[in-house]
Design an enzyme around this catalytic site. Sequence first.
Site, PDB file in Angstrom:
ATOM      1  N   ALA A   1       0.830  -1.019   0.071  1.00 27.69           N
ATOM      2  CA  ALA A   1      -0.043  -0.030   0.032  1.00 27.69           C
ATOM      3  C   ALA A   1       0.665   1.305   0.082  1.00 27.69           C
ATOM      4  O   ALA A   1       1.653   1.358   0.858  1.00 27.69           O
ATOM      5  CB  ALA A   1      -1.018   0.095   1.362  1.00 27.69           C
TER       6      ALA A   1
ATOM      7  N   CYS B   1      -2.328  -3.361  -5.083  1.00 30.99           N
ATOM      8  CA  CYS B   1      -1.513  -3.283  -3.860  1.00 30.99           C
ATOM      9  C   CYS B   1      -2.498  -4.035  -2.640  1.00 30.99           C
ATOM     10  O   CYS B   1      -3.705  -3.955  -2.599  1.00 30.99           O
ATOM     11  CB  CYS B   1      -1.340  -1.812  -3.688  1.00 30.99           C
ATOM     12  SG  CYS B   1      -2.520  -0.673  -3.591  1.00 30.99           S
ATOM     13  N   CYS B   2      -1.880  -4.336  -1.642  1.00 29.50           N
ATOM     14  CA  CYS B   2      -2.428  -4.520  -0.393  1.00 29.50           C
ATOM     15  C   CYS B   2      -1.486  -4.148   0.580  1.00 29.50           C
ATOM     16  O   CYS B   2      -0.528  -3.563   0.426  1.00 29.50           O
ATOM     17  CB  CYS B   2      -2.636  -6.118  -0.183  1.00 29.50           C
ATOM     18  SG  CYS B   2      -1.135  -6.857  -0.343  1.00 29.50           S
ATOM     19  N   ALA B   3      -2.089  -4.092   2.053  1.00 30.66           N
ATOM     20  CA  ALA B   3      -1.319  -3.717   3.055  1.00 30.66           C
ATOM     21  C   ALA B   3      -0.077  -4.155   3.144  1.00 30.66           C
ATOM     22  O   ALA B   3       0.921  -3.371   3.708  1.00 30.66           O
ATOM     23  CB  ALA B   3      -2.180  -3.761   4.399  1.00 30.66           C
TER      24      ALA B   3
ATOM     25  N   GLY C   1       1.613  -5.972   0.592  1.00 28.76           N
ATOM     26  CA  GLY C   1       2.450  -6.137  -0.644  1.00 28.76           C
ATOM     27  C   GLY C   1       2.368  -7.573  -0.810  1.00 28.76           C
ATOM     28  O   GLY C   1       3.029  -8.006  -1.782  1.00 28.76           O
TER      29      GLY C   1
END
Length: 265
Positions: A43, A123-125, A127
Amino acid sequence: RRREGGWGSLGGFSGRGTVGMVVTVHPPALFGIVEEGVYRSQAPVEENLPFLAGLKLRTVIFLSPEVLIKGVIDWLRDNNIKLCNLGLQFWKPDPTWTPLCDDLVKASLEMVLDVRNHPVLLCCASGVYQTAPLVGCLRRVQNWSLTAVLDEYRAFAGGRARLMHEQYAELFDTDLITVPQQAPPWFVDYNLIDPRLEVAEREALEVLLRAAEAIPEDQRTPEDALQVRRCRFELRLIDQSASSMLVSPGVLFSKQSLIDDEDDD
């Protein structure tokens, strides 16, 4: 990177800068290029925004069941970049719910495979925990071999790799994905390829190979020897594509180096 005029030239940043000032850009953690127009990362935070401005993003797909920080959300809005918080959208107050589910993967991949959303950032918190297996599922849809899928997954996940995520990518049902009509140039839908074309190509190569092999080895010219190896190489490629690709069509190898390889691996 040297910029004239400071932050004002970096996609939505305001304020007066000194001519000739040096602006340092920081990509988000675990940033990588998936395919042309498709990126992945952890993120992003505010210090990453000058770097993201250079990507000229059209879409950001956030896969975690939470929200990005306010400064990033405001910047995306000010720069007309669509934020799709799919992780939160598919969250369910159910004890059996998991952050990685078929509905999330299907919706995300169908957005990724629609070129109208490009350039797009996945993306994610972390990665890793949603982004890495999602890219693995994309590779499965691209018909990569499982070995290549897992190698890429482990390269990005590092010490946070999870067996359950590897198994999810391995067992993912690619038939769930409906490929948009506006698919990107790098995507090849192998379900639409007429198998008769491959058969005709194989038959033509086999004719050339038999003709070249009919020449006694001690009478073959260097061109004859190269013809034998080229035909064998092309036939091996057809055999590989019939089972599973190694990597994307956009990944280039030196055919000459493979032809000159004496080994059979």
